[in-house]
Design a protein around this motif. Structure first.
Motif, mmCIF file in Angstrom:
data_model
loop_
_atom_site.group_PDB
_atom_site.id
_atom_site.type_symbol
_atom_site.label_atom_id
_atom_site.label_comp_id
_atom_site.label_asym_id
_atom_site.label_seq_id
_atom_site.Cartn_x
_atom_site.Cartn_y
_atom_site.Cartn_z
ATOM 1 N N ALA A 66 13.549 21.667 14.337
ATOM 2 C CA ALA A 66 12.590 22.623 13.779
ATOM 3 C C ALA A 66 12.632 23.943 14.543
ATOM 4 C CB ALA A 66 11.178 22.032 13.816
ATOM 5 N N VAL A 67 12.788 23.879 15.861
ATOM 6 C CA VAL A 67 12.873 25.095 16.651
ATOM 7 C C VAL A 67 14.131 25.880 16.278
ATOM 8 C CG1 VAL A 67 13.149 26.026 18.979
ATOM 9 C CG2 VAL A 67 11.547 24.149 18.569
ATOM 10 N N GLU A 68 15.231 25.196 16.112
ATOM 11 C CA GLU A 68 16.482 25.873 15.744
ATOM 12 C C GLU A 68 16.344 26.571 14.394
ATOM 13 O OE1 GLU A 68 21.249 24.880 15.278
ATOM 14 O OE2 GLU A 68 19.908 23.441 16.254
ATOM 15 N N VAL A 69 15.702 25.913 13.451
ATOM 16 C CA VAL A 69 15.474 26.532 12.140
ATOM 17 C C VAL A 69 14.598 27.771 12.276
ATOM 18 C CG1 VAL A 69 14.338 26.213 9.892
ATOM 19 C CG2 VAL A 69 15.830 24.426 10.813
ATOM 20 N N ARG A 70 13.567 27.678 13.100
ATOM 21 C CA ARG A 70 12.664 28.807 13.296
ATOM 22 C C ARG A 70 13.390 29.993 13.927
ATOM 23 N NH1 ARG A 70 8.690 31.559 11.170
ATOM 24 N NH2 ARG A 70 7.232 32.444 12.688
ATOM 25 N N LEU A 71 14.229 29.719 14.920
ATOM 26 C CA LEU A 71 15.001 30.790 15.540
ATOM 27 C C LEU A 71 15.895 31.476 14.510
ATOM 28 C CD1 LEU A 71 16.077 29.076 18.897
ATOM 29 C CD2 LEU A 71 14.407 30.918 18.645
ATOM 30 N N GLY A 72 16.538 30.692 13.662
ATOM 31 C CA GLY A 72 17.399 31.267 12.637
ATOM 32 C C GLY A 72 16.628 32.132 11.661
ATOM 33 N N ALA A 73 15.439 31.666 11.253
ATOM 34 C CA ALA A 73 14.624 32.433 10.306
ATOM 35 C C ALA A 73 14.163 33.746 10.919
ATOM 36 C CB ALA A 73 13.433 31.592 9.866
ATOM 37 N N LEU A 74 13.770 33.717 12.181
ATOM 38 C CA LEU A 74 13.337 34.950 12.842
ATOM 39 C C LEU A 74 14.499 35.925 13.011
ATOM 40 C CD1 LEU A 74 10.978 33.449 15.568
ATOM 41 C CD2 LEU A 74 10.296 34.929 13.679
ATOM 42 N N PHE A 75 15.673 35.394 13.342
ATOM 43 C CA PHE A 75 16.845 36.253 13.501
ATOM 44 C C PHE A 75 17.167 36.988 12.204
ATOM 45 C CE2 PHE A 75 21.502 36.748 13.188
ATOM 46 C CZ PHE A 75 21.680 37.671 14.214
ATOM 47 N N GLU A 76 17.011 36.311 11.097
ATOM 48 C CA GLU A 76 17.301 36.934 9.800
ATOM 49 C C GLU A 76 16.376 38.108 9.507
ATOM 50 O OE1 GLU A 76 19.831 36.351 7.741
ATOM 51 O OE2 GLU A 76 20.597 34.970 9.266
ATOM 52 N N ARG A 77 15.207 38.131 10.115
ATOM 53 C CA ARG A 77 14.238 39.210 9.875
ATOM 54 C C ARG A 77 14.457 40.421 10.771
ATOM 55 N NH1 ARG A 77 8.822 36.427 11.141
ATOM 56 N NH2 ARG A 77 8.165 38.619 11.133
ATOM 57 N N VAL A 78 15.329 40.299 11.757
ATOM 58 C CA VAL A 78 15.523 41.372 12.733
ATOM 59 C C VAL A 78 16.564 42.361 12.222
ATOM 60 C CG1 VAL A 78 16.342 41.900 15.054
ATOM 61 C CG2 VAL A 78 14.854 39.931 14.688
ATOM 62 N N GLY A 79 16.197 43.633 12.215
ATOM 63 C CA GLY A 79 17.113 44.672 11.767
ATOM 64 C C GLY A 79 18.041 45.138 12.867
ATOM 65 N N PRO A 80 18.996 46.016 12.536
ATOM 66 C CA PRO A 80 19.932 46.526 13.544
ATOM 67 C C PRO A 80 19.235 47.431 14.552
ATOM 68 C CG PRO A 80 20.232 47.666 11.461
ATOM 69 C CD PRO A 80 19.256 46.569 11.201
ATOM 70 N N ARG A 81 19.818 47.534 15.735
ATOM 71 C CA ARG A 81 19.283 48.363 16.813
ATOM 72 C C ARG A 81 20.466 49.022 17.525
ATOM 73 N NH1 ARG A 81 14.833 47.511 20.044
ATOM 74 N NH2 ARG A 81 13.665 47.370 18.102
ATOM 75 N N PHE A 82 20.417 50.347 17.685
ATOM 76 C CA PHE A 82 21.559 51.078 18.240
ATOM 77 C C PHE A 82 21.246 51.762 19.570
ATOM 78 C CE2 PHE A 82 21.910 51.102 13.591
ATOM 79 C CZ PHE A 82 23.080 50.365 13.455
ATOM 80 N N GLU A 83 19.997 51.732 20.011
ATOM 81 C CA GLU A 83 19.622 52.338 21.276
ATOM 82 C C GLU A 83 18.849 51.315 22.104
ATOM 83 O OE1 GLU A 83 17.428 55.874 20.580
ATOM 84 O OE2 GLU A 83 19.077 56.913 19.583
ATOM 85 N N HIS A 84 19.207 51.202 23.366
ATOM 86 C CA HIS A 84 18.610 50.193 24.238
ATOM 87 C C HIS A 84 18.209 50.852 25.553
ATOM 88 C CE1 HIS A 84 20.335 47.286 21.429
ATOM 89 N NE2 HIS A 84 21.436 48.017 21.501
#
Length: 299
Positions: A174-192
């Motif tokens: 269940a944790v692995e599924v949750r991590l995958g779902a959250l990752f899908e919601r994250v947009g690109p980032r070009f400055e850190h």
């Protein structure tokens, strides 16, 4: 004339050296004898081992132009023959107390002032940025996103934690599924921007003028601010309101919070495989964050 071992991290020794005129300096010592972490495969990028004098010196040099206070470096020697080849740095002795001690026992108005200045420090660190991610003194990763690297590390931590704790193994899928779902919601980032990586109130000394002084800076890296702020929320609790930063990505913050909980389960459990002396502290950290993972999964 005198040596006092201070509370340090898990990867270096920290000692106060008192001289004949009763002044003092602090010695940081990096050696195999001072590193409690068990051997593990080398990892590149932001989550590579935050260990060594070069990372320390590089972090200080990156922070100084931003006006971010760290203990002033007085002297550095690599491969110190008298200490069996250890790397050593002598630094200014900022006697503190730590911000953690001020929060527990100090004047709330004074603490608010220090927290306000710490918020300014975090803002200053965000003004220097890179397109890649990684430790300031090492090659940056430019072909993979911070979120990808976080998920990769979180899955390793999940597997290691589940191997040691059956409660985590029961919810691992269940944790692995949750991590995958959250990752899908994250947009690109070009400055850190620059982040400390582990900025709790115990990693902030307070000098006599009330200025925050960052310590244990070897993990300084270019990374997403959400990584820092997810950790700050855990460590500062209600006082985080003084450190909040507008404009953080909620999905990225949530993903990183899950990853940090998993890291704070697996990391202490790894250390317990060795001879780290404060074992009760490690058990407490692992239990707390295991409880948070279980609560989030079941909630």
């Amino acid at each position: 004339m005198g040596v006092e071992r201070l509370r340090g991290g898990t990867k270096k020794g920290v000692y106060r050296l008192v001289t004949a005129d009763e002044s003092s300096v602090v010695a940081y010592v990096w050696s195999a004898a001072e590193n409690y972490w068990p051997a593990s495969p080398a990892v590149e990028g932001p989550f590579s081992h935050a260990d060594g004098v070069d990372l320390f010196v590089g972090a200080v040099e990156a922070l100084e132009p931003l006006g971010v206070r760290t203990p002033r470096v007085l002297w550095v020697e690599r491969d110190h023959r008298g200490l069996g080849g250890a790397d050593v740095a002598l630094v200014e002795d900022v006697r503190g107390p730590t911000l953690e001690e001020h929060i527990a026992h100090g004047d709330p108005v004074f603490v608010e002032g220090v927290l306000g200045r710490l918020g300014e420090v975090l803002a200053a660190m965000g003004t220097r940025w890179e397109s890649g991610v990684g430790k300031v003194s090492r090659p940056l990763v430019r072909d993979r996103s911070g979120a990808e690297l976080v998920v990769e590390r979180a899955l390793v931590d999940l597997a290691e934690g589940a191997r040691r704790r059956p409660e985590l193994a029961e919810v691992a899928s269940a944790v692995e599924v949750r991590l995958g779902a959250l990752f899908e919601r994250v947009g690109p980032r070009f400055e850190h921007g620059l982040v400390h990586g582990e900025l709790g109130p115990d990693h902030v000394l307070v000098d006599p003028s009330g200025e925050p002084v960052l310590i244990d800076v070897e993990g300084l890296m270019f990374f997403d601010a959400e990584w820092e702020h997810a950790f700050l929320r855990v460590r500062f609790g209600d006082l985080y309101r003084y450190l909040e930063r507008p404009g953080l990505d909620p999905a990225r913050t949530e993903l990183y919070a899950w990853a940090e909980h998993l890291s704070l389960v697996a990391g202490p459990l790894r250390l317990l495989d060795g001879d780290f002396p404060d074992r009760a502290v490690l058990v407490g950290i692992a239990e707390h964050h295991l409880g948070r993972v279980l609560a989030l999964t079941r909630g």
